[in-house]
Design a protein around this motif. Structure first.
Motif, PDB file in Angstrom:
ATOM      1  N   GLY A  27       0.804  -1.214   0.000  1.00  0.00           N
ATOM      2  CA  GLY A  27       0.000   0.000   0.000  1.00  0.00           C
ATOM      3  C   GLY A  27       0.835   1.261   0.000  1.00  0.00           C
ATOM      4  N   SER A  28       0.329   2.290   0.677  1.00  0.00           N
ATOM      5  CA  SER A  28       1.021   3.579   0.674  1.00  0.00           C
ATOM      6  C   SER A  28       2.362   3.511   1.406  1.00  0.00           C
ATOM      7  CB  SER A  28       0.135   4.674   1.270  1.00  0.00           C
ATOM      8  OG  SER A  28      -0.234   4.346   2.588  1.00  0.00           O
ATOM      9  N   TRP A 114       1.513  -5.126  -5.910  1.00  0.00           N
ATOM     10  CA  TRP A 114       0.731  -3.955  -5.499  1.00  0.00           C
ATOM     11  C   TRP A 114       0.280  -3.114  -6.684  1.00  0.00           C
ATOM     12  CZ3 TRP A 114      -1.943  -2.687  -1.377  1.00  0.00           C
ATOM     13  CH2 TRP A 114      -1.820  -3.544  -0.284  1.00  0.00           C
ATOM     14  N   TYR A 118      -3.624  -2.212  -6.967  1.00  0.00           N
ATOM     15  CA  TYR A 118      -4.141  -0.860  -7.203  1.00  0.00           C
ATOM     16  C   TYR A 118      -4.950  -0.793  -8.491  1.00  0.00           C
ATOM     17  CZ  TYR A 118      -1.710   1.461  -3.340  1.00  0.00           C
ATOM     18  OH  TYR A 118      -1.307   1.882  -2.108  1.00  0.00           O
ATOM     19  N   ARG A 123      -7.422   2.352  -8.550  1.00  0.00           N
ATOM     20  CA  ARG A 123      -6.505   3.435  -8.152  1.00  0.00           C
ATOM     21  C   ARG A 123      -5.364   3.488  -9.169  1.00  0.00           C
ATOM     22  NH1 ARG A 123      -6.420   2.173  -1.685  1.00  0.00           N
ATOM     23  NH2 ARG A 123      -8.628   2.612  -1.342  1.00  0.00           N
ATOM     24  N   LYS A 126      -1.834   5.298  -8.620  1.00  0.00           N
ATOM     25  CA  LYS A 126      -0.867   4.558  -7.805  1.00  0.00           C
ATOM     26  C   LYS A 126      -0.316   3.362  -8.579  1.00  0.00           C
ATOM     27  CE  LYS A 126      -2.468   6.067  -3.310  1.00  0.00           C
ATOM     28  NZ  LYS A 126      -2.887   5.689  -1.961  1.00  0.00           N
ATOM     29  N   ALA A 127      -1.175   2.695  -9.336  1.00  0.00           N
ATOM     30  CA  ALA A 127      -0.717   1.581 -10.172  1.00  0.00           C
ATOM     31  C   ALA A 127       0.305   2.084 -11.193  1.00  0.00           C
ATOM     32  CB  ALA A 127      -1.901   0.926 -10.876  1.00  0.00           C
TER      33      ALA A 127
END
Length: 141
Positions: A27-28, A114, A118, A123, A126-127
């Motif tokens: 994630g982030s 990830w 994403y 998202r 982010k991807a």
């Protein structure tokens, strides 16, 4: 860089490792670790295991948790995902936990996994960040 305290994530990781599991931060937190973002609001930790093994490990470590939904637990600012999977075009898609490095004492997950997560979550920005990161790394080899 703005991140939540590392200690809660480290405690979760330690509890899982002591049970013989291999967790990873995604994630982030992964984006921050790779230098692709400046802010992580929480820690996303994944682990490939059955829920009973995971909850037994958390109990043994004295960690309070609450189930959020199927295979997901909240432990303070840590979102623990057990056997991480998301709905995809062909049904539920497994997103395996793979440790690809370490950052601030935390095991870091696989950017490729990830990027896919994403994308499945919609998202795309982010991807795209992760896919560009992977492409740049590929050209360095």
């Amino acid at each position: 860089m703005r991140i939540p305290p590392l200690e809660p994530a480290a405690r979760v990781v330690t509890a899982l490792r002591e049970a013989g599991l291999a967790p990873a931060v995604g994630g982030s937190g992964l984006l921050v670790a790779l230098g692709l973002a400046e802010v992580a609001n929480d820690w996303d930790v994944t682990v490939d295991a059955d829920a009973e093994t995971v909850t037994t490990a958390l109990d043994a470590a004295g960690l309070s948790y609450r189930p959020l939904d199927q295979g997901r637990y909240a432990i303070g600012e840590v979102d623990l995902m057990v056997d991480f999977a998301l709905p995809g075009p062909a049904g539920v898609e497994a997103l395996p936990t793979r440790v690809t490095g370490e950052w601030q004492g935390l095991p870091i997950g696989d950017p490729e996994v990830w990027a896919r997560a994403y994308r499945l979550l919609g998202r795309d920005a982010k991807a795209d960040l992760l896919e560009r990161y992977l492409e740049a790394r590929e050209h360095q080899i």
